[in-house]
Design a protein around this motif. Structure first.
Motif, mmCIF file in Angstrom:
data_model
loop_
_atom_site.group_PDB
_atom_site.id
_atom_site.type_symbol
_atom_site.label_atom_id
_atom_site.label_comp_id
_atom_site.label_asym_id
_atom_site.label_seq_id
_atom_site.Cartn_x
_atom_site.Cartn_y
_atom_site.Cartn_z
ATOM 1 N N MET A 75 -43.660 3.142 -30.704
ATOM 2 C CA MET A 75 -44.166 1.953 -31.404
ATOM 3 C C MET A 75 -44.790 2.360 -32.740
ATOM 4 S SD MET A 75 -43.310 -0.460 -29.439
ATOM 5 C CE MET A 75 -42.680 -0.561 -27.764
ATOM 6 N N MET A 121 -45.752 -7.845 -30.790
ATOM 7 C CA MET A 121 -44.713 -8.825 -31.076
ATOM 8 C C MET A 121 -44.562 -9.789 -29.891
ATOM 9 S SD MET A 121 -40.897 -7.839 -32.301
ATOM 10 C CE MET A 121 -40.001 -7.661 -30.799
ATOM 11 N N GLY A 127 -41.364 -13.749 -24.541
ATOM 12 C CA GLY A 127 -40.924 -12.353 -24.628
ATOM 13 C C GLY A 127 -40.922 -11.861 -26.066
ATOM 14 N N SER A 128 -39.811 -11.253 -26.434
ATOM 15 C CA SER A 128 -39.744 -10.658 -27.780
ATOM 16 C C SER A 128 -38.945 -11.517 -28.747
ATOM 17 C CB SER A 128 -39.124 -9.269 -27.682
ATOM 18 O OG SER A 128 -37.857 -9.385 -27.076
ATOM 19 N N ARG A 129 -38.731 -12.815 -28.395
ATOM 20 C CA ARG A 129 -37.957 -13.683 -29.294
ATOM 21 C C ARG A 129 -38.829 -14.010 -30.511
ATOM 22 N NH1 ARG A 129 -33.332 -16.041 -26.762
ATOM 23 N NH2 ARG A 129 -32.836 -16.757 -28.850
ATOM 24 N N THR A 151 -48.809 -10.077 -25.681
ATOM 25 C CA THR A 151 -48.775 -9.376 -24.400
ATOM 26 C C THR A 151 -47.939 -8.112 -24.538
ATOM 27 O OG1 THR A 151 -48.469 -9.721 -22.010
ATOM 28 C CG2 THR A 151 -46.737 -10.576 -23.443
ATOM 29 N N SER A 154 -48.353 -1.951 -26.168
ATOM 30 C CA SER A 154 -48.544 -0.547 -25.786
ATOM 31 C C SER A 154 -49.599 0.096 -26.673
ATOM 32 C CB SER A 154 -47.223 0.214 -25.910
ATOM 33 O OG SER A 154 -46.288 -0.289 -24.993
ATOM 34 N N TRP A 193 -52.877 -5.027 -17.978
ATOM 35 C CA TRP A 193 -51.713 -4.171 -17.682
ATOM 36 C C TRP A 193 -51.807 -3.505 -16.313
ATOM 37 C CZ3 TRP A 193 -46.936 -3.723 -19.127
ATOM 38 C CH2 TRP A 193 -46.220 -2.545 -18.913
ATOM 39 N N MET A 198 -43.820 2.882 -16.612
ATOM 40 C CA MET A 198 -44.455 3.197 -17.889
ATOM 41 C C MET A 198 -45.919 2.738 -17.861
ATOM 42 S SD MET A 198 -42.346 4.736 -19.796
ATOM 43 C CE MET A 198 -40.641 5.008 -20.285
ATOM 44 N N THR A 201 -48.768 3.299 -20.535
ATOM 45 C CA THR A 201 -48.681 2.773 -21.906
ATOM 46 C C THR A 201 -49.869 1.870 -22.250
ATOM 47 O OG1 THR A 201 -47.269 0.969 -21.108
ATOM 48 C CG2 THR A 201 -46.153 2.851 -22.150
ATOM 49 N N SER A 203 -50.301 -1.252 -21.846
ATOM 50 C CA SER A 203 -49.723 -2.362 -22.617
ATOM 51 C C SER A 203 -50.430 -3.687 -22.301
ATOM 52 C CB SER A 203 -48.219 -2.468 -22.345
ATOM 53 O OG SER A 203 -47.570 -1.269 -22.676
ATOM 54 N N LEU A 353 -34.822 -3.176 -19.657
ATOM 55 C CA LEU A 353 -35.578 -4.445 -19.773
ATOM 56 C C LEU A 353 -36.222 -4.616 -21.143
ATOM 57 C CD1 LEU A 353 -37.482 -4.322 -16.365
ATOM 58 C CD2 LEU A 353 -35.408 -5.578 -16.888
ATOM 59 N N GLN A 354 -36.350 -3.499 -21.855
ATOM 60 C CA GLN A 354 -36.996 -3.627 -23.174
ATOM 61 C C GLN A 354 -35.988 -4.181 -24.174
ATOM 62 O OE1 GLN A 354 -39.699 0.245 -23.129
ATOM 63 N NE2 GLN A 354 -40.449 -1.478 -24.305
ATOM 64 N N PRO A 355 -36.467 -4.952 -25.126
ATOM 65 C CA PRO A 355 -35.520 -5.581 -26.044
ATOM 66 C C PRO A 355 -34.868 -4.556 -26.975
ATOM 67 C CG PRO A 355 -37.766 -5.994 -26.783
ATOM 68 C CD PRO A 355 -37.860 -5.270 -25.463
ATOM 69 N N ASP A 359 -28.440 -6.526 -21.083
ATOM 70 C CA ASP A 359 -27.545 -7.687 -21.088
ATOM 71 C C ASP A 359 -27.330 -8.218 -22.513
ATOM 72 O OD1 ASP A 359 -27.098 -7.618 -18.397
ATOM 73 O OD2 ASP A 359 -28.523 -9.216 -17.883
ATOM 74 N N ALA A 378 -28.153 -16.250 -32.186
ATOM 75 C CA ALA A 378 -29.530 -15.820 -32.494
ATOM 76 C C ALA A 378 -30.003 -14.866 -31.410
ATOM 77 C CB ALA A 378 -30.435 -17.032 -32.571
HETATM 78 C C1 FAD Z 1 -43.256 -0.557 -20.737
HETATM 79 C C2 FAD Z 1 -43.159 -1.651 -21.730
HETATM 80 C C3 FAD Z 1 -43.795 -1.513 -22.958
HETATM 81 C C4 FAD Z 1 -43.729 -2.530 -23.914
HETATM 82 N N1 FAD Z 1 -44.385 -2.389 -25.102
HETATM 83 C C5 FAD Z 1 -44.351 -3.400 -26.009
HETATM 84 C C6 FAD Z 1 -45.074 -3.310 -27.230
HETATM 85 O O1 FAD Z 1 -45.724 -2.294 -27.517
HETATM 86 N N2 FAD Z 1 -45.078 -4.365 -28.067
HETATM 87 C C7 FAD Z 1 -44.383 -5.503 -27.796
HETATM 88 O O2 FAD Z 1 -44.408 -6.420 -28.600
HETATM 89 N N3 FAD Z 1 -43.683 -5.629 -26.639
HETATM 90 C C8 FAD Z 1 -43.656 -4.593 -25.762
HETATM 91 N N4 FAD Z 1 -42.979 -4.716 -24.566
HETATM 92 C C9 FAD Z 1 -42.416 -6.009 -24.235
HETATM 93 C C10 FAD Z 1 -40.935 -6.020 -24.227
HETATM 94 O O3 FAD Z 1 -40.548 -5.332 -25.344
HETATM 95 C C11 FAD Z 1 -40.364 -7.436 -24.124
HETATM 96 O O4 FAD Z 1 -40.843 -8.253 -25.098
HETATM 97 C C12 FAD Z 1 -40.692 -8.035 -22.865
HETATM 98 O O5 FAD Z 1 -40.248 -7.183 -21.870
HETATM 99 C C13 FAD Z 1 -40.014 -9.392 -22.778
HETATM 100 O O6 FAD Z 1 -40.492 -9.969 -21.665
HETATM 101 P P1 FAD Z 1 -39.902 -11.185 -20.857
HETATM 102 O O7 FAD Z 1 -40.455 -10.959 -19.502
HETATM 103 O O8 FAD Z 1 -40.205 -12.440 -21.506
HETATM 104 O O9 FAD Z 1 -38.351 -10.943 -20.752
HETATM 105 P P2 FAD Z 1 -37.171 -11.266 -21.782
HETATM 106 O O10 FAD Z 1 -36.916 -10.078 -22.656
HETATM 107 O O11 FAD Z 1 -37.363 -12.567 -22.453
HETATM 108 O O12 FAD Z 1 -35.979 -11.320 -20.777
HETATM 109 C C14 FAD Z 1 -35.784 -12.327 -19.765
HETATM 110 C C15 FAD Z 1 -34.305 -12.550 -19.584
HETATM 111 O O13 FAD Z 1 -33.773 -13.197 -20.744
HETATM 112 C C16 FAD Z 1 -32.709 -12.443 -21.291
HETATM 113 N N5 FAD Z 1 -32.788 -12.494 -22.745
HETATM 114 C C17 FAD Z 1 -33.807 -12.053 -23.536
HETATM 115 N N6 FAD Z 1 -33.515 -12.256 -24.826
HETATM 116 C C18 FAD Z 1 -32.320 -12.840 -24.862
HETATM 117 C C19 FAD Z 1 -31.456 -13.288 -25.909
HETATM 118 N N7 FAD Z 1 -31.791 -13.154 -27.166
HETATM 119 N N8 FAD Z 1 -30.276 -13.831 -25.576
HETATM 120 C C20 FAD Z 1 -29.905 -13.945 -24.271
HETATM 121 N N9 FAD Z 1 -30.677 -13.539 -23.240
HETATM 122 C C21 FAD Z 1 -31.844 -13.006 -23.533
HETATM 123 C C22 FAD Z 1 -32.932 -11.024 -20.780
HETATM 124 O O14 FAD Z 1 -31.719 -10.264 -20.769
HETATM 125 C C23 FAD Z 1 -33.488 -11.265 -19.406
HETATM 126 O O15 FAD Z 1 -32.452 -11.488 -18.491
HETATM 127 C C24 FAD Z 1 -43.005 -3.698 -23.612
HETATM 128 C C25 FAD Z 1 -42.358 -3.839 -22.385
HETATM 129 C C26 FAD Z 1 -42.433 -2.824 -21.450
HETATM 130 C C27 FAD Z 1 -41.713 -3.013 -20.160
#
Ligand code: FAD
Length: 380
Positions: A75, A121, A127-129, A151, A154, A193, A198, A201, A203, A353-355, A359, A378
């Motif tokens: 990061m 982010m 999530g990371s959208r 959320t 890390s 966390w 991990m 981290t 986080s 699972l990390q962006p 998938d 998008a």
């Molecule tokens: C160990 C660890 C450390 C992390 N550290 C950080 C950090 O330092 N900073 C930070 O900002 N985040 C961090 N993250 C967060 C991570 O990067 C993701 O943002 C987070 O896992 C998303 O969470 P979510 O549960 O909403 O799942 P999502 O990523 O939203 O996923 C849920 C489902 O939706 C699907 N999906 C997601 N995006 C799309 C798309 N664009 N199109 C189609 N399908 C999609 C996925 O494939 C999955 O099936 C960390 C995660 C982990 C596990």
């Protein structure tokens, strides 16, 4: 101390940090001592001026020592690397004011002195959208006020500043910008966390209600976050790839140790599992290094970007696959808490699972393989 002995030290401490879920303080003291927080910082500012390929090499080694430490480091490297590697002409084309360059250099020089940056982010529910972030900002007389909640941050509570993605509260369109928000008043760590893998981290969540100056706006321009994700995907999509190849390499190392100790290494089925795992990890390393070389030589090129997405998919899936298979070869005794394979199994599960998730990477690559423009959908 060199990188090799640092990796050994990290590996020795990893079980304890995993068990406590605490930030790996000693690892970061060593990273600082080795000057690694300045890895991506240009030499003129006191850093090592590393390329993306050199970053990849370091991250892989750190990942093979302690995945969680390598992930926090990733990061920090993403913030400093993106700042250091985005060409001045490109930033000017986007419309950055000249004052941006001095503030960028201050941020980078501080990293060379040991400052640690984290990425804030992700948000609960989205999530990371990036296009969906709800953390927002508004202009004040002297800069910006940023309010919201993050959320999965890390290194939360241990960073000197956080790269915060936030949307313009006055804009109908998703106008998302990055800010570098200093730790301190207005940034509260919420200790949430407690996760599968991990774990070290740290986080945690952040609650943000902070006023920052003009120079906190990264790039000096508003609304650049989504565009940058598309044209220079390496830091957002593939920098973790090296970490997870390192984790997969650690699975091979600890797997071989366990299998020899238990006298299981002569069983043909066990050997075949190790053989396949070795083959998968070697292939993943090659893909990740190839992507890193292309990013170094020709960043932003469509072919480079295709390899960036391949690298993330290959590394995430490989780490999870080999951890699953080697654990099966090692047997139930390796599932006991405290066994390295038990920890690595959980750590390796996080890569896909990390962006961009595996998938999402596969969908991007599939669209490209079918002759469609994968960026028309998008992703962020
Ligand atoms: C160990 C660890 C450390 C992390 N550290 C950080 C950090 O330092 N900073 C930070 O900002 N985040 C961090 N993250 C967060 C991570 O990067 C993701 O943002 C987070 O896992 C998303 O969470 P979510 O549960 O909403 O799942 P999502 O990523 O939203 O996923 C849920 C489902 O939706 C699907 N999906 C997601 N995006 C799309 C798309 N664009 N199109 C189609 N399908 C999609 C996925 O494939 C999955 O099936 C960390 C995660 C982990 C596990």
């Amino acid at each position: 101390m060199d990188l090799h002995s640092l990796t050994d030290r990290m590996s020795g401490r990893a079980p304890e940090y995993d068990a406590s879920g605490k930030f790996p303080e000693e690892d970061f003291a060593d990273l600082r001592e080795l000057g690694l927080l300045g890895l991506m910082v240009p030499r003129r500012l006191g850093g090592s001026g590393a390329t993306f390929a050199e970053y990849t090499d370091v991250a892989m080694r750190l990942g093979s020592g302690a995945g969680a430490t390598a992930l926090i480091f990733n990061m920090h490297a993403s913030v400093t690397g993106a700042l250091a590697h985005t060409p001045d002409e490109l930033v000017r084309q986007f419309g950055a004011p000249e004052s941006f360059f001095a503030s960028r250099d201050r941020v980078l020089a501080a990293a060379a002195e040991g400052a640690l940056y984290a990425v804030a982010m992700s948000e609960r529910g989205t999530g990371s959208r990036l296009s969906k972030v709800r953390t927002s900002y508004e202009r004040t007389g002297s800069g910006f006020r940023i309010t919201g909640a993050k959320t999965f941050v890390s290194g939360a509570g241990h960073a000197d500043a956080y790269l915060v993605a936030a949307r313009d509260s006055t804009s109908e369109e998703p106008k998302v910008s990055y800010f570098l928000v200093p730790a301190g008043p207005g940034v509260e760590v919420v200790p949430t966390w407690d996760s599968l893998g991990m774990r070290a981290t740290a986080s945690h969540d952040l609650r943000i209600d902070a006023e920052v100056g003009e120079d906190a706006l990264v790039g000096g321009i508003e609304g650049a976050a989504l565009l940058l994700a598309q044209v220079m995907p390496q830091w957002l999509v593939a920098s973790y790839a090296a970490v997870y190849v390192g984790v997969a390499q650690a699975v091979l190392r600890h797997g071989a140790e366990h299998l020899r100790e238990r006298g299981l290494h002569t069983l043909p089925m066990v050997r075949a599992r190790m053989g396949r795992a070795d083959n998968q990890v070697t292939a993943a390393e090659l893909v990740v290094r190839k992507a890193a070389d292309l990013v170094t030589e020709d960043p932003g090129n469509p072919e480079t970007n295709r390899w960036v997405w391949r690298a993330k998919l290959t590394a995430g899936d490989t780490a999870a696959d080999v951890a699953f298979s080697v654990l099966e070869a090692a047997g139930a005794s390796a599932t006991r808490r405290g066994h390295p394979l038990e920890r690595l199994y959980r750590d390796a599960r996080c890569g896909a699972l990390q962006p961009a998730t595996s998938d999402v990477c596969a969908d991007w690559l599939g669209a490209s393989a079918l002759g469609d423009n994968p960026d028309e959908t998008a992703r962020w």
